[in-house]
Enzyme design. Structure first.
Site, PDB file in Angstrom:
ATOM      1  CG  ASP A  60      16.592 -21.866  19.198  1.00  0.00           C
ATOM      2  OD1 ASP A  60      16.636 -22.168  17.998  1.00  0.00           O
ATOM      3  OD2 ASP A  60      17.606 -21.877  19.929  1.00  0.00           O
ATOM      4  CG  ASN A  61      14.960 -24.949  16.527  1.00  0.00           C
ATOM      5  OD1 ASN A  61      15.423 -24.476  15.495  1.00  0.00           O
ATOM      6  ND2 ASN A  61      15.711 -25.575  17.415  1.00  0.00           N
ATOM      7  CD  GLU A 106      19.161 -26.072  17.933  1.00  0.00           C
ATOM      8  OE1 GLU A 106      18.824 -24.878  18.038  1.00  0.00           O
ATOM      9  OE2 GLU A 106      18.819 -26.772  16.955  1.00  0.00           O
ATOM     10  CG  ASP A 107      15.233 -28.548  15.100  1.00  0.00           C
ATOM     11  OD1 ASP A 107      14.146 -28.424  15.715  1.00  0.00           O
ATOM     12  OD2 ASP A 107      15.387 -28.209  13.918  1.00  0.00           O
ATOM     13  CG  HIS A 144      22.370 -25.720  14.558  1.00  0.00           C
ATOM     14  ND1 HIS A 144      23.048 -24.542  14.339  1.00  0.00           N
ATOM     15  CD2 HIS A 144      21.457 -25.417  15.510  1.00  0.00           C
ATOM     16  CE1 HIS A 144      22.585 -23.593  15.120  1.00  0.00           C
ATOM     17  NE2 HIS A 144      21.606 -24.092  15.836  1.00  0.00           N
ATOM     18  CG  ASN A 173      19.895 -21.205  14.040  1.00  0.00           C
ATOM     19  OD1 ASN A 173      18.949 -21.959  14.255  1.00  0.00           O
ATOM     20  ND2 ASN A 173      20.555 -20.611  15.018  1.00  0.00           N
ATOM     21  CG  ASP A 174      15.670 -24.693  11.756  1.00  0.00           C
ATOM     22  OD1 ASP A 174      16.016 -25.867  11.495  1.00  0.00           O
ATOM     23  OD2 ASP A 174      14.537 -24.417  12.182  1.00  0.00           O
ATOM     24  CG  ASN A 200      17.371 -19.275  16.202  1.00  0.00           C
ATOM     25  OD1 ASN A 200      17.092 -20.449  16.316  1.00  0.00           O
ATOM     26  ND2 ASN A 200      18.398 -18.731  16.813  1.00  0.00           N
ATOM     27  CB  ILE A 204      16.787 -31.768  11.771  1.00  0.00           C
ATOM     28  CG1 ILE A 204      15.789 -31.796  12.940  1.00  0.00           C
ATOM     29  CG2 ILE A 204      18.194 -32.089  12.241  1.00  0.00           C
ATOM     30  CD1 ILE A 204      15.691 -33.158  13.623  1.00  0.00           C
ATOM     31  CG  HIS A 263      27.352 -25.667  12.493  1.00  0.00           C
ATOM     32  ND1 HIS A 263      27.176 -24.706  11.524  1.00  0.00           N
ATOM     33  CD2 HIS A 263      26.193 -25.703  13.201  1.00  0.00           C
ATOM     34  CE1 HIS A 263      25.971 -24.175  11.643  1.00  0.00           C
ATOM     35  NE2 HIS A 263      25.347 -24.769  12.645  1.00  0.00           N
TER      36      HIS A 263
END
Length: 354
Positions: A267-268, A51-52, A111, A166-167, A222, A113, A132
């Site tokens: 997103d990221n 995800e990241d 999630h 989220n981030d 986000n 980082i 989470h």
């Protein structure tokens, strides 16, 4: 009867307007032509998403994998993991980092980082990880021991203002900015807030002696990151299809300067260490992303923003796929002519930029 008829007509008009709003919000009719890069291949060992991803200046990439996120599928009940990938090693094979300390690894659900290098000491590297466990929200702080390929758990950060993180972007050994992608914890109220278009999500500053909201007008805050000179903070307002630009003030307050439209659900945010360009992993069609139809899978899109502080930032699509190669991109991290693309629950891709 006339009042009832007027109410019915008004309610029907409201519902129709909200349906149209949600279609535009999710970019539900958007279709992308393929725009592939050369020499792409899926990374080994990454089977359940990355995800990241963040890349240190020496070329070591760190990947957050195995996220289980509300409303999205996942394909393994195993806890999440953190991997490292040496981009100078021709094998380009991610290696799992051993986590040491008292952290409950059975419920580890990583999630966003961020890495922080302590220039005031011995260049120690600290890794901040949004976690989470059992659907909770907290930030873990690790010391990265590169010689052992290990993460030593130092601290868990919990706070009522960090309720749906989220981030995160680290700005010190114990301080950071973070984004909340929800205002309401209740799922029904959260869904209603999206339908009504309430811009109530927040960005938060945290240090051990000072925790406060520094931005609270996001439709969904986000990804978050910081410019190489540490003067500016960038936040992806994913549902508004924009990147918000903030200037840091003394005391770590943030002042909004402008927002840049990107035309996708980004997103990221990662940055090029040399140029300061922003690289975004995006969902080109949010309706497909959440429906996750195997016959019509979600696509992936990578967008780069150059000269974001100029009057005319350059927004460019660098990569696009219809789900045939990679599904649901969330992050794009460049380094020395290579690009890593991660996803929520699918795989991770490595491509050449040159």
């Amino acid at each position: 009867m006339k009042k009832v008829a007027v109410f019915v007509v008004a309610f029907a008009a409201f519902i129709g307007q909200r349906v149209l709003y949600l279609r535009n919000l999710s970019l539900s009719t958007r279709e992308l032509p393929l725009n592939h890069l050369p020499n792409c291949f899926l990374l080994k060992n990454i089977e359940y998403g990355a995800e990241d991803i963040t890349i240190l200046q020496d070329g070591l990439a760190i990947l957050s994998t195995g996220l289980k996120f509300p409303g999205l599928p996942y394909f393994s009940n195993d806890p999440g993991k953190i991997y490292a990938l040496d981009l100078w090693n021709p094998r380009l094979s991610p290696v799992e980092l051993q986590i040491k300390g008292k952290l409950d690894l059975n419920s580890f659900n990583p999630h966003g980082i961020s890495a922080y290098i302590d220039d005031d000491s011995d260049k120690s590297v600290y890794l901040f990880v949004v976690n989470h466990p059992k659907s909770k929200s907290q930030v873990e702080i690790f010391l990265f021991v590169e010689a052992d390929y290990a993460l030593v758990h130092l601290k868990t950060v919990k706070h009522e203002l960090l309720h749906s993180v989220n981030d995160v972007v680290a700005i010190g050994v114990e301080s950071f900015y973070a984004t909340n992608d929800r205002y309401f914890r209740n799922e029904a109220l959260h869904t209603l807030s999206i339908i009504l278009g309430l811009p109530w999500r927040s960005a938060v500053f945290y240090s051990p002696g000072d925790v406060r909201v520094v931005g609270d007008t996001f439709h969904s805050a986000n990804g978050i990151n910081m410019s190489p000179d540490k003067r500016y903070v960038y936040v992806s307002d994913i549902l508004a299809h924009k990147i918000a630009v903030y200037e840091r003030e003394k005391g770590n307050d943030l002042v909004h300067i402008k927002s840049v439209a990107v035309g996708s659900l980004c997103d990221n945010i990662e940055l090029d260490h040399d140029t300061g360009d922003l690289w975004l992993g995006c969902h080109p069609n949010g309706a497909k992303f959440f429906s996750n139809d195997p016959k019509d899978p979600p696509g992936s899109e990578v967008i780069r923003i150059q000269n974001i502080h100029s009057e005319l930032p350059v927004v460019t699509q660098v990569y696009a796929d219809n789900g045939s190669v990679i599904i649901g991109s969330t992050v794009a991290a460049p380094y020395q002519g290579k690009l890593l693309i991660g996803t929520v629950y699918h795989k991770a891709l490595c491509c050449d930029l040159k």
